[in-house]
Design a protein around this motif. Structure first.
Motif, PDB file in Angstrom:
ATOM      1  N   PHE A  16      -0.906   8.743  -4.360  1.00 53.07           N
ATOM      2  CA  PHE A  16      -2.105   9.529  -4.066  1.00 53.07           C
ATOM      3  C   PHE A  16      -1.730  10.901  -3.491  1.00 53.07           C
ATOM      4  CE2 PHE A  16      -5.374  10.921  -1.066  1.00 53.07           C
ATOM      5  CZ  PHE A  16      -6.471  11.019  -1.908  1.00 53.07           C
ATOM      6  N   ASN A  17      -0.725  10.948  -2.637  1.00 54.24           N
ATOM      7  CA  ASN A  17      -0.282  12.225  -2.067  1.00 54.24           C
ATOM      8  C   ASN A  17       0.280  13.164  -3.133  1.00 54.24           C
ATOM      9  OD1 ASN A  17      -0.983  11.581   0.576  1.00 54.24           O
ATOM     10  ND2 ASN A  17       1.015  10.641   1.025  1.00 54.24           N
ATOM     11  N   GLN A  18       0.878  12.587  -4.175  1.00 54.66           N
ATOM     12  CA  GLN A  18       1.477  13.403  -5.218  1.00 54.66           C
ATOM     13  C   GLN A  18       0.474  13.845  -6.276  1.00 54.66           C
ATOM     14  OE1 GLN A  18       4.743  11.136  -6.807  1.00 54.66           O
ATOM     15  NE2 GLN A  18       5.866  11.077  -4.864  1.00 54.66           N
ATOM     16  N   THR A  19      -0.483  12.954  -6.616  1.00 53.26           N
ATOM     17  CA  THR A  19      -1.381  13.240  -7.742  1.00 53.26           C
ATOM     18  C   THR A  19      -2.849  13.366  -7.351  1.00 53.26           C
ATOM     19  OG1 THR A  19      -1.759  10.894  -8.243  1.00 53.26           O
ATOM     20  CG2 THR A  19       0.179  11.922  -9.230  1.00 53.26           C
ATOM     21  N   GLY A  20      -3.201  12.893  -6.171  1.00 53.08           N
ATOM     22  CA  GLY A  20      -4.605  12.894  -5.760  1.00 53.08           C
ATOM     23  C   GLY A  20      -5.408  11.814  -6.441  1.00 53.08           C
ATOM     24  N   LEU A  21      -4.711  10.886  -7.136  1.00 57.91           N
ATOM     25  CA  LEU A  21      -5.392   9.802  -7.851  1.00 57.91           C
ATOM     26  C   LEU A  21      -4.937   8.443  -7.303  1.00 57.91           C
ATOM     27  CD1 LEU A  21      -4.966  11.177 -11.509  1.00 57.91           C
ATOM     28  CD2 LEU A  21      -6.994  11.359 -10.029  1.00 57.91           C
ATOM     29  N   VAL A  22      -5.763   7.431  -7.570  1.00 59.71           N
ATOM     30  CA  VAL A  22      -5.415   6.057  -7.168  1.00 59.71           C
ATOM     31  C   VAL A  22      -5.473   5.178  -8.422  1.00 59.71           C
ATOM     32  CG1 VAL A  22      -5.923   4.145  -5.608  1.00 59.71           C
ATOM     33  CG2 VAL A  22      -6.474   6.487  -4.918  1.00 59.71           C
ATOM     34  N   PRO A  23      -4.447   5.263  -9.260  1.00 60.63           N
ATOM     35  CA  PRO A  23      -4.465   4.472 -10.493  1.00 60.63           C
ATOM     36  C   PRO A  23      -4.255   2.977 -10.242  1.00 60.63           C
ATOM     37  CG  PRO A  23      -2.392   5.651 -10.299  1.00 60.63           C
ATOM     38  CD  PRO A  23      -3.252   6.139  -9.180  1.00 60.63           C
TER      39      PRO A  23
ATOM     40  N   GLY B 165       0.781  -1.231   0.000  1.00 62.34           N
ATOM     41  CA  GLY B 165       0.000   0.000   0.000  1.00 62.34           C
ATOM     42  C   GLY B 165       0.814   1.283   0.000  1.00 62.34           C
ATOM     43  N   PHE B 166       2.083   1.220   0.419  1.00 60.85           N
ATOM     44  CA  PHE B 166       2.866   2.451   0.500  1.00 60.85           C
ATOM     45  C   PHE B 166       3.000   3.167  -0.847  1.00 60.85           C
ATOM     46  CE2 PHE B 166       6.869   4.826   0.459  1.00 60.85           C
ATOM     47  CZ  PHE B 166       6.657   5.679   1.536  1.00 60.85           C
ATOM     48  N   PRO B 167       3.304   2.439  -1.945  1.00 58.70           N
ATOM     49  CA  PRO B 167       3.382   3.143  -3.241  1.00 58.70           C
ATOM     50  C   PRO B 167       2.054   3.783  -3.636  1.00 58.70           C
ATOM     51  CG  PRO B 167       4.431   0.999  -3.380  1.00 58.70           C
ATOM     52  CD  PRO B 167       3.702   1.021  -2.082  1.00 58.70           C
TER      53      PRO B 167
END
Length: 320
Positions: A259-266, A252-254
């Motif tokens: 998410f912290n950098q882009t606000g997305l969860v690809p 989960g760390f990556p």
């Protein structure tokens, strides 16, 4: 049962194809303990073990369920005595040490006495079977790690114990894991343990060991894991929970970093796996807490059973 001023002693000898040595073993123990009763439980021998044992004065019983653990379980169910000596029928353990093994019981300073073959080095000199010493050391290390008690020799088949120890011992193992089970039970239930150095001699020529180093070694390791789970569930399930938690965080760390950098969860599958693993870790920990409560309740019931056995023993002494 005799009184404590004249205690009854039972020598327990589980046997499987020991015709070459059983007669000498019985004679040696009769010489050292003339008032003791020698019991030989024949575990489907295909040789003359039973006939030879009977001719040398032992009480011989047939046990059809194969395996040393099965034999010891039935022995403890059948035989009533103040003190018990457990020894193999292969003449590797000296009968002349039996009084040293009984002394801590007779003086009331121990409940379970272990015949230590390793301290004086005779096992290393006499034992010709590869990896047996390594396996013994591995099991000793695991028990010290998990239970905090250091045995000098955990795989020895030469032991003595009191009636209370014998009659409250739940034998679960069917085979050669019985020594490990005895050792862990004694530590977990806080019995008083004494370790007495003894000499060891290898089997005489023509006598064959029934122990398979690899398969029986794996059974012993499985028994350690099973008893750790049964006796210390909080520790067992906490370790499992920690493993799943670490793996979940690694997965989960990556996802969190991205998410912290882009606000997305690809990486949605990774996120689902990470949450599932962390959730499973929490469930395992909760299971450990619940089972720990159950085990503590069982331990209280067991302590009451032990006290009842001691009371029964005192009543028998008064009757004599």
């Amino acid at each position: 049962m005799a009184s404590k001023t004249n205690p009854s002693i039972a020598v327990l000898i589980p046997c499987y194809n020991e015709a070459l040595t059983i007669g000498k073993v019985i004679d040696d123990f009769c010489h050292e303990l003339p008032s003791a009763t020698i019991y030989v439980y024949d575990n489907n021998s295909s040789d003359d073990t039973s006939a030879i044992a009977a001719s040398h004065g032992a009480t011989v019983v047939s046990e059809p369920r194969q395996g040393k653990g099965n034999v010891i379980r039935q022995m403890l169910r059948d035989i009533d005595a103040d003190y018990y000596v457990m020894v193999d029928g292969d003449d590797t353990y000296p009968a002349e040490s039996v009084n040293d093994l009984l002394a801590p019981l007779l003086t009331g300073i121990a409940d379970h006495v272990v015949g230590d073959r390793l301290t004086n080095g005779t096992y290393g000199e006499e034992n010709k079977r590869a990896f047996h010493g390594f396996g013994n050391n591995l099991v000793r290390w695991l028990i010290k790690l998990l239970y905090g008690f250091e045995y000098s020799d955990v795989m020895t088949g030469y032991r003595s114990f009191t009636r209370a120890f014998a009659k409250t011992l739940p034998v679960l193992s069917p085979g050669f894991e019985i020594e490990t089970e005895l050792s862990i039970h004694a530590v977990d239930k806080h019995w008083r343990i004494a370790q007495i150095p003894i000499d060891y001699r290898d089997r005489p020529e023509g006598s064959v060991s029934k122990l398979n180093t690899v398969s029986d070694g794996l059974k012993v390791l499985r028994m350690i894991a099973t008893l750790f789970k049964d006796y210390k569930p909080l520790g067992f399930f906490s370790i499992l929970a920690l493993i799943f938690l670490v793996v979940g965080l690694c997965v989960g760390f990556p996802v969190i970093s991205e998410f912290n950098q882009t606000g997305l969860v690809p990486r949605l599958p990774s996120a689902i796996v990470a949450v599932s693993l962390c959730g499973l870790a929490a469930l395992l920990f909760i299971c450990g807490l619940i089972l720990d409560t159950v085990v503590k309740g069982s331990r209280r019931a067991w302590e009451i059973e032990v006290m009842s056995e001691y009371s029964h023993e005192q009543e028998l002494i008064k009757q004599h």
